[in-house]
Design an enzyme around this catalytic site. Structure first.
Site, mmCIF file in Angstrom:
data_model
loop_
_atom_site.group_PDB
_atom_site.id
_atom_site.type_symbol
_atom_site.label_atom_id
_atom_site.label_comp_id
_atom_site.label_asym_id
_atom_site.label_seq_id
_atom_site.Cartn_x
_atom_site.Cartn_y
_atom_site.Cartn_z
ATOM 1 N N GLY A 195 0.821 -1.215 0.000
ATOM 2 C CA GLY A 195 0.000 0.000 0.000
ATOM 3 C C GLY A 195 0.850 1.258 0.000
ATOM 4 N N ARG A 247 1.239 -5.078 -5.967
ATOM 5 C CA ARG A 247 1.287 -6.312 -5.198
ATOM 6 C C ARG A 247 1.673 -7.389 -6.191
ATOM 7 N NH1 ARG A 247 -2.619 -3.406 -1.927
ATOM 8 N NH2 ARG A 247 -1.636 -3.282 0.109
ATOM 9 N N ASP A 278 4.478 -4.733 6.268
ATOM 10 C CA ASP A 278 5.013 -6.008 6.759
ATOM 11 C C ASP A 278 5.079 -7.083 5.670
ATOM 12 O OD1 ASP A 278 2.268 -6.270 6.757
ATOM 13 O OD2 ASP A 278 2.212 -7.518 8.553
ATOM 14 N N THR A 317 3.785 2.758 5.720
ATOM 15 C CA THR A 317 2.377 2.333 5.719
ATOM 16 C C THR A 317 1.603 3.262 6.648
ATOM 17 O OG1 THR A 317 0.839 0.661 6.535
ATOM 18 C CG2 THR A 317 3.058 0.523 7.388
ATOM 19 N N ASP A 353 -0.857 2.494 8.389
ATOM 20 C CA ASP A 353 -1.485 1.762 9.500
ATOM 21 C C ASP A 353 -0.678 1.739 10.797
ATOM 22 O OD1 ASP A 353 -3.769 1.059 8.079
ATOM 23 O OD2 ASP A 353 -2.787 -0.663 7.164
ATOM 24 N N ASP A 357 1.408 -0.425 11.702
ATOM 25 C CA ASP A 357 1.233 -1.785 12.222
ATOM 26 C C ASP A 357 2.519 -2.612 12.152
ATOM 27 O OD1 ASP A 357 1.301 -1.893 9.486
ATOM 28 O OD2 ASP A 357 -0.348 -3.302 9.258
ATOM 29 N N ARG A 371 -7.245 -2.554 9.318
ATOM 30 C CA ARG A 371 -7.840 -3.895 9.301
ATOM 31 C C ARG A 371 -7.345 -4.707 10.497
ATOM 32 N NH1 ARG A 371 -6.859 -5.213 3.623
ATOM 33 N NH2 ARG A 371 -8.086 -3.401 3.118
HETATM 34 P P1 ADP Z 1 2.408 -4.321 2.608
HETATM 35 O O1 ADP Z 1 3.852 -4.364 2.324
HETATM 36 O O2 ADP Z 1 1.853 -2.929 2.546
HETATM 37 O O3 ADP Z 1 2.055 -5.070 3.872
HETATM 38 P P2 ADP Z 1 1.443 -6.584 1.041
HETATM 39 O O4 ADP Z 1 1.175 -7.438 2.207
HETATM 40 O O5 ADP Z 1 0.474 -6.584 -0.087
HETATM 41 O O6 ADP Z 1 1.629 -5.044 1.407
HETATM 42 O O7 ADP Z 1 2.867 -7.025 0.465
HETATM 43 C C1 ADP Z 1 3.410 -6.401 -0.676
HETATM 44 C C2 ADP Z 1 4.093 -7.426 -1.537
HETATM 45 O O8 ADP Z 1 5.156 -8.053 -0.796
HETATM 46 C C3 ADP Z 1 3.223 -8.584 -1.991
HETATM 47 O O9 ADP Z 1 2.455 -8.306 -3.132
HETATM 48 C C4 ADP Z 1 4.252 -9.652 -2.296
HETATM 49 O O10 ADP Z 1 4.850 -9.444 -3.555
HETATM 50 C C5 ADP Z 1 5.295 -9.401 -1.210
HETATM 51 N N1 ADP Z 1 5.035 -10.327 -0.093
HETATM 52 C C6 ADP Z 1 4.088 -10.216 0.870
HETATM 53 N N2 ADP Z 1 4.110 -11.289 1.699
HETATM 54 C C7 ADP Z 1 5.076 -12.095 1.240
HETATM 55 C C8 ADP Z 1 5.583 -13.370 1.648
HETATM 56 N N3 ADP Z 1 5.085 -14.024 2.710
HETATM 57 N N4 ADP Z 1 6.586 -13.897 0.919
HETATM 58 C C9 ADP Z 1 7.090 -13.256 -0.147
HETATM 59 N N5 ADP Z 1 6.662 -12.066 -0.564
HETATM 60 C C10 ADP Z 1 5.671 -11.481 0.102
#
Ligand code: ADP
Length: 319
Positions: free
Chosen positions: A11, A72, A103, A125, A127, A129, A171
């Site tokens: 995000g 993503r 995260d 982010t 959030d 979080d 969330r």
């Molecule tokens: P944020 O970083 O804001 O928490 P996301 O959870 O959507 O957003 O994570 C962003 C991107 O990081 C995902 O689209 C994916 O490419 C990568 N990612 C997230 N979780 C994992 C994971 N467990 N293993 C590998 N890559 C991950």
């Protein structure tokens, strides 16, 4: 370390641009080259990579969003996807990577580090979080956006003597609702980390009405329940006209606050210092006003706790 890569992932958050600017300028200051990777891990896999010079990050410090775009990537969650990412890193002769995101992005950064790519995470982010940091980049701007919006809604709530339920983002983390709730003087704050009882929520509203309160603001983090259903319950139990506003994506945008710009600038600069010093798999944080570095693995394994003293404070100050 001759060339570093920088990407934003997950995000978007206000202040990400200020962080990109800091990374690029600090790296060039130390004689390094910088590769800007577009659209997060997806762009990395696809080799969507451009050279960044001093001018490429001009005029962005005050802009929300991210000039590198964000995405993503499901492919990056697969081993094959991460191998392709590593191939691109090798082809573009990138020696270290800075990942600005939440995260999920940090989980990806940890996996890249395990594959031998020195990677540093910067928490971006709205959030707030992420563990091992008091604040993430974008949070301060988001709460100020919420405060501005709720203050405006309060004018109508006061004029029409109505109860307003306002749903804010969060969330899994109630930080936005908690801090904004104290700052706007909300009657009730509902967060995902604390169970709530609608009977008690309504009791408090009725007590307020009995002592002459003409309107109430209830701030709900989306993870604690949908604003519309909470509004419906209040309507049913009180018979009052209750209005609901879902603030939505306005909370993600806007020009970053002074706090977020300076935090992003400090964190971006420190991330470059860490890569130069040979650090890897670290995340930057701010604790007690100091910029600190923690192992990403430790940060990911540490449960995030909201400041529940704010929860109690919001309750006490709105009796
Ligand atoms: P944020 O970083 O804001 O928490 P996301 O959870 O959507 O957003 O994570 C962003 C991107 O990081 C995902 O689209 C994916 O490419 C990568 N990612 C997230 N979780 C994992 C994971 N467990 N293993 C590998 N890559 C991950």
């Amino acid at each position: 370390m001759r060339k570093i890569g920088v990407l934003t992932s997950g995000g978007d958050a206000p202040g990400m641009n200020a962080a990109i600017r800091a990374v690029v300028r600090k790296a060039i200051y130390h004689g390094l080259q910088v590769a800007g990777i577009k659209r997060g891990y997806q762009g990395l896999i696809q080799g969507d990579i451009v050279a960044m010079d001093l001018g490429s990050v001009g005029d962005i410090i005050h802009r929300g969003g991210t000039m590198l775009f964000t995405a993503r990537s499901e492919e990056f969650k697969t081993e094959a996807g991460r191998e392709r990412a590593c191939q691109q890193i090798a082809e573009h002769e990138i020696d270290g990577l800075i990942v600005i995101g939440g995260d999920g992005s940090f989980r990806g950064a940890k996996l890249l580090s395990d594959l031998g790519i020195p990677t540093i995470g910067i928490p971006g982010t709205i959030d707030n979080d992420i563990s091992c940091t008091d604040f993430t980049i974008g949070f301060d701007t988001a709460i100020n956006t919420v405060i501005d919006a709720v203050d405006k809604i309060r004018d109508t709530a006061t004029s029409h003597e109505r109860t307003y339920v306002i749903e804010v983002m969060g969330r899994n983390a109630g930080d936005i609702a908690l801090v904004a709730g104290v700052a706007v003087g909300a009657e009730t704050v509902l967060i995902p980390e604390e169970k709530h009882d609608m009977i008690k929520v309504v009791d408090k509203l009725l007590r307020g009405a009995a002592r002459g309160k003409k309107h109430s603001i209830i701030l709900v983090a989306e993870g604690a329940g949908r604003g519309f259903s909470i509004g419906e319950v209040i309507r049913e139990l009180t018979g009052w006209e209750t209005r609901v506003t879902v603030l939505g994506h306005i909370q993600r945008g806007g020009s970053p606050t002074a706090f977020d710009r300076t935090l992003a600038s400090k964190m971006g600069a420190r991330a470059v210092d860490l890569l130069i010093a040979g650090d890897r798999a670290k995340m930057i944080g701010t604790i007690g006003g100091q910029i600190v570095a923690t192992d990403i693995a430790e940060a990911l394994a540490t449960p995030r706790k909201p400041d529940l003293t704010l929860y109690d404070l919001a309750d006490v100050l709105s009796i």
